[in-house]
Design a protein around this motif. Structure first.
Motif, PDB file in Angstrom:
ATOM      1  N   CYS A  50     -37.701  65.067 -18.486  1.00  0.00           N
ATOM      2  CA  CYS A  50     -37.324  64.271 -17.300  1.00  0.00           C
ATOM      3  C   CYS A  50     -36.044  63.664 -17.222  1.00  0.00           C
ATOM      4  O   CYS A  50     -35.666  63.312 -18.615  1.00  0.00           O
ATOM      5  CB  CYS A  50     -38.551  63.181 -17.119  1.00  0.00           C
ATOM      6  N   SER A  51     -35.450  63.446 -16.275  1.00  0.00           N
ATOM      7  CA  SER A  51     -34.087  62.723 -16.272  1.00  0.00           C
ATOM      8  C   SER A  51     -34.214  61.414 -16.443  1.00  0.00           C
ATOM      9  O   SER A  51     -32.987  60.693 -17.010  1.00  0.00           O
ATOM     10  CB  SER A  51     -33.352  63.272 -14.824  1.00  0.00           C
ATOM     11  N   ALA A  52     -35.138  60.599 -15.765  1.00  0.00           N
ATOM     12  CA  ALA A  52     -35.364  59.032 -16.005  1.00  0.00           C
ATOM     13  C   ALA A  52     -36.394  58.857 -17.018  1.00  0.00           C
ATOM     14  O   ALA A  52     -37.116  59.678 -17.474  1.00  0.00           O
ATOM     15  CB  ALA A  52     -35.710  58.663 -14.482  1.00  0.00           C
ATOM     16  N   SER A  53     -36.230  57.749 -17.716  1.00  0.00           N
ATOM     17  CA  SER A  53     -37.119  57.456 -18.925  1.00  0.00           C
ATOM     18  C   SER A  53     -38.707  57.184 -18.205  1.00  0.00           C
ATOM     19  O   SER A  53     -38.767  56.880 -17.015  1.00  0.00           O
ATOM     20  CB  SER A  53     -36.658  56.114 -19.457  1.00  0.00           C
ATOM     21  N   ALA A  54     -39.563  57.156 -19.032  1.00  0.00           N
ATOM     22  CA  ALA A  54     -41.056  56.990 -18.684  1.00  0.00           C
ATOM     23  C   ALA A  54     -41.378  55.702 -18.044  1.00  0.00           C
ATOM     24  O   ALA A  54     -41.948  55.564 -17.082  1.00  0.00           O
ATOM     25  CB  ALA A  54     -41.830  57.134 -20.068  1.00  0.00           C
ATOM     26  N   GLU A  55     -40.402  54.689 -18.729  1.00  0.00           N
ATOM     27  CA  GLU A  55     -40.695  53.339 -18.088  1.00  0.00           C
ATOM     28  C   GLU A  55     -40.089  53.059 -16.670  1.00  0.00           C
ATOM     29  O   GLU A  55     -40.505  52.529 -15.769  1.00  0.00           O
ATOM     30  CB  GLU A  55     -40.216  52.264 -19.097  1.00  0.00           C
ATOM     31  N   ASP A  56     -39.052  53.668 -16.530  1.00  0.00           N
ATOM     32  CA  ASP A  56     -38.314  53.919 -15.024  1.00  0.00           C
ATOM     33  C   ASP A  56     -39.169  54.547 -14.101  1.00  0.00           C
ATOM     34  O   ASP A  56     -39.628  54.070 -12.901  1.00  0.00           O
ATOM     35  CB  ASP A  56     -37.058  54.165 -14.980  1.00  0.00           C
ATOM     36  N   ARG A  57     -39.546  55.675 -14.684  1.00  0.00           N
ATOM     37  CA  ARG A  57     -40.742  56.599 -13.411  1.00  0.00           C
ATOM     38  C   ARG A  57     -41.900  55.713 -13.253  1.00  0.00           C
ATOM     39  O   ARG A  57     -42.540  55.856 -12.227  1.00  0.00           O
ATOM     40  CB  ARG A  57     -41.009  57.856 -14.109  1.00  0.00           C
ATOM     41  N   TRP A  58     -42.380  54.888 -14.312  1.00  0.00           N
ATOM     42  CA  TRP A  58     -43.609  54.220 -14.098  1.00  0.00           C
ATOM     43  C   TRP A  58     -43.504  53.143 -13.197  1.00  0.00           C
ATOM     44  O   TRP A  58     -43.967  52.757 -12.177  1.00  0.00           O
ATOM     45  CB  TRP A  58     -43.957  53.892 -15.499  1.00  0.00           C
TER      46      TRP A  58
END
Length: 395
Positions: A50-58
């Motif tokens: 994924c390009s964005a971090s897990a927390e940003d996606r969340w």
């Protein structure tokens, strides 16, 4: 016998979550295939990065799902160590909903690779599948469903989708400084203010601000704040004000909104913000001046123009700056607000006159308050009188 609850499961990287994801989820809910729908961003998928971090996606997903309480974002995969597999997710959902019927939602591409899933026999025992095909894939999907059904799977082929949204295309548009049409306004602002996917416009201190806001606000309020930030900046550009200040004020304008009234009162008293008993007794009135105080003390905002815009975003005040007007108007008309006739009139007017659009929004608010027999704060009426006297409004 009570009807079993039907739980839908929609997984994906959501990098970023877009309108197609939410439209598919709401379509399934509105067609009554399921009662609730868990939206589960992948943690460490074995098939892609994924390009964005897990927390940003969340955080983006929570903002996007705040439009409907039947959409339930879930961290089942984000909080699991190691590579995430569908069978593990299904087992976790089954543990949380032991008596529910589980429906895994997939598209054409996933259907064609389903036979490669880990522990497929167990997956078939745990859930049924709702398949949303592309229009051109309906026939081949039907054949694959027949083959997989013979292996023990339970499938329902839904009406085909004509939606064509590519997350990679969205990322490319953002990187080029463009505005993708397929992002929720809150998600678009999140990407821009954080500079995700190489989007220009990242704000200073934004990681700390976003983390604080996400913790302090309810999901719908968090999404609203992002949308107000974008709308404030747009109005500022349109009417010759500083878009950065407008964006900052819009982002922080409701930072105190979800505090309990007693906590707002404590902050107001401790910082000598007001002695007005009508303000102190109303969270609707108090959250703006408390918000400006918190913006300074907890978010490090020192710009007096930004703090002024936060302080009066809910009531306005005679002589208010045009920057404050932008934020006050954006709070009323941001695109996540559900449409009603006066709102659309205000939005149309905001394309030609900041003052006239703000005046109409405040008049509408006063009418709403008075019609319900609520207390009308005098400063709002004073602001309306001041706006009516401006040459730009009279002309």
């Amino acid at each position: 016998m009570a009807k079993k609850q039907r739980i839908g499961i929609l997984g994906g990287s959501f990098d970023p979550v877009h309108r197609g994801h939410i439209a598919a989820a709401l379509g399934i809910l509105n067609a009554d295939y399921v009662d609730r729908l868990l939206v589960i961003p992948s943690g460490r998928p074995g098939y892609k990065s994924c390009s964005a971090s897990a927390e940003d996606r969340w955080k983006m997903l929570v903002a996007a799902c705040s439009c409907d309480k039947r959409l339930v974002p879930s961290r089942l995969e984000l909080d699991r160590d190691g590579t995430t597999y569908a069978v593990d997710t299904l087992l976790a959902v089954r543990k949380e909903y032991p008596d529910a019927k589980l429906f895994y939602i997939i598209g054409s591409d996933t259907l064609m690779t389903l036979h490669h899933w880990l522990r497929m026999d167990e997956v078939f025992r745990l859930c049924s599948f709702l398949v949303i095909p592309r229009e051109e894939d309906s026939v081949i999907c039907g054949r694959e469903i027949s083959r997989l059904s013979a292996m023990g799977g339970n499938f329902r082929l839904l009406p085909p989708s004509s939606v064509r949204i590519s997350s990679s295309s969205i990322r490319a548009v953002l990187a080029g400084g463009g505005t993708p049409d397929d992002l929720n306004p809150a998600v678009l602002e999140y990407c821009r203010c954080k500079g995700l996917y190489n989007a220009p416009g990242r704000l200073d201190h934004i990681d700390e601000w976003i983390d604080k806001l996400f913790t302090a606000l309810k999901p719908r309020r968090f999404a609203h704040s992002l949308s107000v930030a974008a709308s404030s900046a747009l109005l500022a550009v349109r009417f010759g004000e500083d878009p950065l200040k407008a964006e900052q004020a819009g982002l922080l304008h409701d930072c105190a909104k979800c505090l309990p009234l007693k906590e707002m009162q404590r902050i107001a008293v401790d910082n000598s913000l007001t002695e007005d008993p009508d303000v102190l007794s109303s969270d609707a009135l108090l959250h703006s001046i408390v918000g400006a105080c918190l913006a300074q003390q907890e978010y490090g905002m020192e710009d007096p123009d930004v703090l002024e815009a936060i302080s009066f975003h809910n009531t306005g005040y005679p002589g208010m700056s045009r920057l404050a007007m932008c934020v006050c108007l954006a709070d009323y008309m941001e695109p996540l607000r559900e449409s009603f006739p006066v709102l659309e009139e205000v939005r149309a007017l905001s394309r030609v006159s900041l003052e006239k659009a703000l005046l109409l929004s405040l008049e509408s608010t006063v009418n709403y308050v008075l019609a319900r027999g609520w207390y009308l704060y005098p400063r709002t009426a004073d602001t309306i009188s001041w706006l009516r006297g401006l040459p730009s409004v009279q002309g």
